[in-house]
Write a protein that holds these residues in place. Sequence first.
Motif, PDB file in Angstrom:
ATOM      1  N   UNK A 144      -1.727 -10.882  -5.398  1.00 49.51           N
ATOM      2  CA  UNK A 144      -3.047 -10.071  -5.388  1.00 49.51           C
ATOM      3  C   UNK A 144      -3.101  -8.806  -5.330  1.00 49.51           C
ATOM      4  N   UNK A 145      -2.164  -8.177  -4.518  1.00 49.34           N
ATOM      5  CA  UNK A 145      -2.231  -6.688  -4.182  1.00 49.34           C
ATOM      6  C   UNK A 145      -1.535  -6.073  -5.546  1.00 49.34           C
ATOM      7  N   UNK A 146      -0.714  -6.944  -6.177  1.00 52.81           N
ATOM      8  CA  UNK A 146      -0.293  -6.249  -7.789  1.00 52.81           C
ATOM      9  C   UNK A 146      -1.350  -6.392  -8.746  1.00 52.81           C
ATOM     10  N   UNK A 147      -1.864  -7.540  -9.054  1.00 55.54           N
ATOM     11  CA  UNK A 147      -3.035  -7.630  -9.752  1.00 55.54           C
ATOM     12  C   UNK A 147      -4.160  -6.938  -9.650  1.00 55.54           C
ATOM     13  N   UNK A 148      -4.599  -6.600  -8.272  1.00 57.97           N
ATOM     14  CA  UNK A 148      -5.778  -5.548  -8.195  1.00 57.97           C
ATOM     15  C   UNK A 148      -5.588  -4.196  -8.055  1.00 57.97           C
ATOM     16  N   UNK A 167       1.007  -1.373   0.100  1.00 60.56           N
ATOM     17  CA  UNK A 167      -0.078   0.167  -0.051  1.00 60.56           C
ATOM     18  C   UNK A 167       0.902   1.357   0.041  1.00 60.56           C
ATOM     19  N   UNK A 168       1.997   1.288   0.781  1.00 57.74           N
ATOM     20  CA  UNK A 168       2.813   2.298   0.923  1.00 57.74           C
ATOM     21  C   UNK A 168       3.502   2.611  -0.444  1.00 57.74           C
ATOM     22  N   UNK A 169       3.913   1.420  -1.172  1.00 60.19           N
ATOM     23  CA  UNK A 169       4.446   1.903  -2.416  1.00 60.19           C
ATOM     24  C   UNK A 169       3.604   2.329  -3.601  1.00 60.19           C
ATOM     25  N   UNK A 170       2.547   1.821  -3.412  1.00 60.72           N
ATOM     26  CA  UNK A 170       1.426   2.514  -4.337  1.00 60.72           C
ATOM     27  C   UNK A 170       1.248   3.849  -4.144  1.00 60.72           C
ATOM     28  N   UNK A 171       1.163   4.360  -2.617  1.00 56.46           N
ATOM     29  CA  UNK A 171       0.749   5.803  -2.492  1.00 56.46           C
ATOM     30  C   UNK A 171       1.894   6.230  -2.911  1.00 56.46           C
ATOM     31  N   UNK A 172       3.322   6.041  -2.697  1.00 50.75           N
ATOM     32  CA  UNK A 172       4.443   6.833  -3.112  1.00 50.75           C
ATOM     33  C   UNK A 172       4.290   7.041  -4.588  1.00 50.75           C
TER      34      UNK A 172
END
Length: 458
Positions: free
Chosen positions: A93-97, A27-32
């Motif tokens: 799953x976090x990367x896929x979704x 989650x932190x990587x995506x928000x970054x």
Amino acid sequence: MVWAAPSAPGPVTGTVLVPGSKSLTNRHLLLAALADGPSTLHRPLVSRDAELMLGAVQQLGVRVERAPEDRSWVLTPPPHLRGGGAIDCGLAGTVLRFVPPVAALADGPVAFDGDERSRSRPIAPLLAALDALGVEVDHGGRDALPFTVLGTGRVAGGEIGVDASASSQFVSALLLAAPRFDGGLTLRNTGDRLPSTPHIDMTVQTLRAAGVEAGSPEPGVWRVEPGAVAGRLVEVEPDLSSAAPFLAAAAATGGTVTVTGWPPRTTQAGDRMRDILTTMGCRVELTDGSQGATHDLTVRGPARGVLRGADLDLHDVGELTPVVTALAALASTPSQITGVAHLRGHETDRLAALENEVGRLGGDITQTQDGLVIAPARLSPAALETYEDHRMVMAAAVLALAVPGTEILGAETVAKTFPAFQVAWTSLVLGQDPAAAPSGGDTRSSVTDGGVTDGGVG
């Protein structure tokens, strides 16, 4: 790879440091990637799932600087997310979704594919939600990987519904990208149930920590306002679900295990292990730790190792089911696990996998419509399949504590979330120096990826 997992010669005693949370790291990587400036992650998870997410944000144009031994990562987002790349989802799953809604904000097409098993993981509700937002996804009518998100640099946002019956990740995926939608997002769950709600709470909390206005005005509805995502310094919590098998080792053997760095307040599903183990007859104590704002969690197994079965609704914390099922198979009275029908769509069909593998040892286990029933039985050693599922490796290790001669096939798949698991596990169970323990797999730094101190058999 075949791992001859150790059995416990006596009560297992030791202190464990587990790696960073996969759910929070990703989650932190995506928000970054969406932030208005650089972000720094301290103690991020270093594992296959996290590396896949790191690769995904790099494909979108994020610059990544990794400190020695990966103790911190600095991420600098581009002015505009970059299209034209290809993203490997692996079996994450976090990367896929999570990444496709962000890819819609890129300035061109972004292709997605992954491991063979990922091509059958549920994704159609998310693709339908993206369509409702006006995002074009070319999936050839399959509603599955491989597909291409045709990014245009902006998403209007608005109010839509998503059927999150199969996975709470559909909700989290849309909420994480929503601050960059022109009108933000009002999202409603249109499904008849909603599994793993703590993970949605985690998403909302992570957004708020990054300066985003986000919340749930009513059950099953979430609102994210448009606005900037702040680049910031993040201390990643340890992965409490990865701590579960170590705590289970104390429960199964009448031992005492302490996990350091336990957060006093958290949205992680793994925190529920405190209640589960208490119900099964363990003593659980959370005390002030040596790491400032964190605590130490100590579990003492029941006297004489006589573990009680329990009736447990794990609907909100389904990822704990494999380890809890292993404990139930070692308990002295029957157990029933309910509320986890959605696990049939995880890395593998976890309910079928658990029924097969506990049954392979001679266990008395039966699937129900939404869970498992487990009764005491005499167990015998066998070679256990793990179905490319990291949590199945952890569950098999717990079973092996009480069943000498048990082997675990495909144990290397645990690197998805805990590359040094075999080293840390063997060190704890046998009281070995972690550096001397046979790993059979990735043995990166026990400081970064988890380790054991003061291990021993008491």
